[in-house]
Design a protein around this motif. Structure first.
Motif, PDB file in Angstrom:
ATOM      1  N   THR A   1      43.197  42.546  36.134  1.00  0.00           N
ATOM      2  CA  THR A   1      42.923  42.089  34.761  1.00  0.00           C
ATOM      3  C   THR A   1      43.035  40.587  34.557  1.00  0.00           C
ATOM      4  O   THR A   1      42.579  40.078  33.541  1.00  0.00           O
ATOM      5  N   ALA A   2      43.698  39.869  35.465  1.00  0.00           N
ATOM      6  CA  ALA A   2      44.005  38.439  35.355  1.00  0.00           C
ATOM      7  C   ALA A   2      45.103  38.165  34.325  1.00  0.00           C
ATOM      8  O   ALA A   2      45.354  37.026  33.971  1.00  0.00           O
ATOM      9  N   TYR A   3      45.775  39.218  33.853  1.00  0.00           N
ATOM     10  CA  TYR A   3      46.911  39.064  32.944  1.00  0.00           C
ATOM     11  C   TYR A   3      48.216  39.150  33.723  1.00  0.00           C
ATOM     12  O   TYR A   3      48.332  39.932  34.674  1.00  0.00           O
TER      13      TYR A   3
ATOM     14  N   ARG B   1      40.455  33.593  37.281  1.00  0.00           N
ATOM     15  CA  ARG B   1      40.828  34.482  38.376  1.00  0.00           C
ATOM     16  C   ARG B   1      39.712  35.500  38.644  1.00  0.00           C
ATOM     17  O   ARG B   1      39.177  36.102  37.731  1.00  0.00           O
ATOM     18  N   THR B   2      39.392  35.697  39.916  1.00  0.00           N
ATOM     19  CA  THR B   2      38.427  36.708  40.320  1.00  0.00           C
ATOM     20  C   THR B   2      39.132  38.052  40.363  1.00  0.00           C
ATOM     21  O   THR B   2      40.201  38.175  40.971  1.00  0.00           O
ATOM     22  N   LEU B   3      38.550  39.053  39.708  1.00  0.00           N
ATOM     23  CA  LEU B   3      39.156  40.383  39.675  1.00  0.00           C
ATOM     24  C   LEU B   3      38.887  41.128  40.979  1.00  0.00           C
ATOM     25  O   LEU B   3      37.947  40.816  41.710  1.00  0.00           O
TER      26      LEU B   3
ATOM     27  N   ILE C   1      36.245  46.165  40.256  1.00  0.00           N
ATOM     28  CA  ILE C   1      36.600  46.053  38.841  1.00  0.00           C
ATOM     29  C   ILE C   1      35.455  45.328  38.136  1.00  0.00           C
ATOM     30  O   ILE C   1      35.143  44.173  38.444  1.00  0.00           O
ATOM     31  N   LEU C   2      34.816  46.017  37.202  1.00  0.00           N
ATOM     32  CA  LEU C   2      33.703  45.421  36.464  1.00  0.00           C
ATOM     33  C   LEU C   2      34.209  44.486  35.379  1.00  0.00           C
ATOM     34  O   LEU C   2      33.668  43.407  35.173  1.00  0.00           O
ATOM     35  N   ARG C   3      35.266  44.928  34.671  1.00  0.00           N
ATOM     36  CA  ARG C   3      35.873  44.083  33.650  1.00  0.00           C
ATOM     37  C   ARG C   3      37.166  44.719  33.172  1.00  0.00           C
ATOM     38  O   ARG C   3      37.396  45.919  33.334  1.00  0.00           O
ATOM     39  N   ALA C   4      38.009  43.887  32.583  1.00  0.00           N
ATOM     40  CA  ALA C   4      39.213  44.345  31.886  1.00  0.00           C
ATOM     41  C   ALA C   4      38.954  44.094  30.408  1.00  0.00           C
ATOM     42  O   ALA C   4      38.398  43.060  30.030  1.00  0.00           O
TER      43      ALA C   4
END
Length: 149
Positions: free
Chosen positions: A58-60, A98-100, A104-107
C-alpha cells in the motif's frame, strides 16, 4: 509428505469509516480484493510481517495496535490451508513514490457498503470475516504474540 499450513498476516485498517484494501491481479481469477496481507517470512515476527506487507502493498506505514483474530481456512480451490493473523492499527506515513508489490493493482479506501457489494471479488472469506470481527469490537493485546529468535 509433510503437511503444514501457510502462515499469513493481514492488516485491518479503518480510517473515517473506510478500510484500506488492495486490488490484486490473480491471473486465473482476475481482480481480487484483499486486506494488505501476505506470508510470514523466515525469522520475522507476526508484527514485523504485518508492517512489512502493508508497506509493500500500500505504501503506507502501519502501526499495529491489536490482534483481531487468528483464522484457520482451507481453500478447496488451491487445496491449501491458511493460518491468518489479522492485526488492526493505524497508518501514519504514505510514500507516493513507492512501487507496490508485483500483482498489486492499487491500494484504496473502501466503505463498508462497497466492500460488501464486491464480496464476489474477495480473495477469501477471511476478508469480510476480519472486518466483521473488527466491527464486533474484537481486540486482543499484541503482547500475546510471542516471538523467539
Amino acid at each position: 509428505m509433510i503437511w503444514k499450513p501457510n502462515v499469513t498476516v493481514a492488516a485491518i485498517i479503518e480510517q473515517n469509516g473506510k478500510y484500506l484494501l488492495v486490488e490484486e491481479d490473480q491471473q486465473e481469477l482476475g481482480m481480487q480484493l484483499n486486506q494488505p496481507a501476505g506470508h510470514l517470512e523466515p525469522n520475522e515476527s507476526i508484527i514485523q510481517a504485518s508492517i512489512r506487507e502493508t508497506l509493500e502493498e500500500t505504501a503506507y506505514t502501519f502501526i499495529p495496535q491489536w490482534l483481531i483474530g487468528i483464522y484457520h481456512w482451507h481453500s478447496r480451490a488451491a487445496d491449501t490451508t491458511f493460518l491468518r493473523f489479522a492485526l488492526s492499527g493505524v497508518v501514519t506515513g504514505f510514500d507516493p513514490n513507492r512501487t507496490l508489490d508485483t500483482g498489486i493493482l492499487r491500494a484504496a479506501w473502501f466503505d463498508l457498503d462497497e466492500i460488501r457489494e464486491r464480496r464476489n471479488c474477495h480473495r477469501s472469506p477471511l476478508v469480510m470475516q476480519c472486518i466483521e470481527d473488527y466491527l464486533a469490537g474484537k481486540r486482543y493485546p499484541l503482547e500475546i504474540l510471542i516471538h523467539y529468535d
